[in-house]
Design an enzyme around this catalytic site. Sequence first.
Site, PDB file in Angstrom:
ATOM      1  N   LYS A 138      34.963 -34.543 -26.417  1.00 45.88           N
ATOM      2  CA  LYS A 138      36.124 -35.303 -25.944  1.00 45.88           C
ATOM      3  C   LYS A 138      35.680 -36.178 -24.770  1.00 45.88           C
ATOM      4  CE  LYS A 138      40.914 -34.934 -24.299  1.00 45.88           C
ATOM      5  NZ  LYS A 138      42.121 -34.090 -24.184  1.00 45.88           N
ATOM      6  N   GLU A 157      34.745 -31.639 -22.929  1.00 43.95           N
ATOM      7  CA  GLU A 157      35.443 -32.810 -22.391  1.00 43.95           C
ATOM      8  C   GLU A 157      34.729 -33.339 -21.156  1.00 43.95           C
ATOM      9  OE1 GLU A 157      39.749 -34.446 -20.720  1.00 43.95           O
ATOM     10  OE2 GLU A 157      39.632 -32.437 -21.589  1.00 43.95           O
TER      11      GLU A 157
END
EC number: 4.1.2.13
Length: 359
Positions: free
Chosen positions: A226, A184
């Site tokens: 992400k 992420e």
Amino acid sequence: MSNFKSKYHDELIANAAYIGTPGKGILAADESTGTIGKRLASINVENVETNRRALRELLFTAPNVLQYLSGVILFEETLYQSTAAGKPFVDVLNEAGVLPGIKVDKGTVELAGTDGETTTQGLDGLGARCAKYYEAGARFAKWRAVLKIGPNEPSLSILSIENAYGLARYAVICQENGLVPIVELEILVDGSHDIHKCAAITERVLAATYKALSDHHVLLEGTLLKPNMVTPGSDSPKVAPEVVAEHTVRALQRTVPAAVPAVVFLSGGQSEEEATVNLNAINQVKGKKPWTLSFSFGRALQQSTLKAWSGKEENVKNAQDALLTRAKANSEATLGTYKGNSQLGEGASESLHVKDYKY
């Protein structure tokens, strides 16, 4: 070429591909105790374990919702919690074909000598934690690196050494212990920059990250990305969803290897409806898109549900209906077939931006 060798090799690839199933996405329900406390405070509900558990049970047992999800990210507390009837949440998810995931980072800390730039903590003891979480039923993990756009940041050294290499170390440790790592990278929307600046920084960040993942022999087929969508800063005028989509897909095409099975976007403070509409536009872009383009939303799946619930047992059905509406909408958006919703729930169009957001 990855030199990754592990007894989990095939399992990692299978689980990453499963999470990337078209038409499905991830519910991020991994808010820390402090963060979920702020959410509960917004509906005048006390931040105690029973209320946190009640909210998670509402989300995980909502009728027909889990068919639109392939994974749910949990906070450590939630991984070991059960429904009021005593059924472990992990079992609830597994029986519905939803993989449990776990947040493994320990939050961000500001780096001395920088203008507010941060690095993510949590590498110490990560291997042991991952092994414990796998034993408890988790099959993927999340680690959030945060960057911001300003006159001089993110600096190349902070970007490549601190955050990209931290993500790479996290990823390979997860894979050694059977967990698919979600990589992420959130470039905060804070600021007055235009979409072109966001696109340039996003490309630079992603390129450095995949260089680091390669250097650490991470098995890309057993990972997920992400990222933020490419948007203007929060203090700049908004642009059309088609413009967001064009810049976002181009940034991915230039930097993300085809070996990665899926890109699951964060919502980054967009309203529920805005995040869904932008995701839909991204999936309507023509051209090469070798990855599933899906969602890993927290606030953008839960806001109208929270408003409808307000901590009251009699409101659970309405809250679960609101969650179903958003889950179905985002499922359609992953296929590029979302037509919009004329009957939006309370809070669905409300901006969820929080400056310098801590998760």
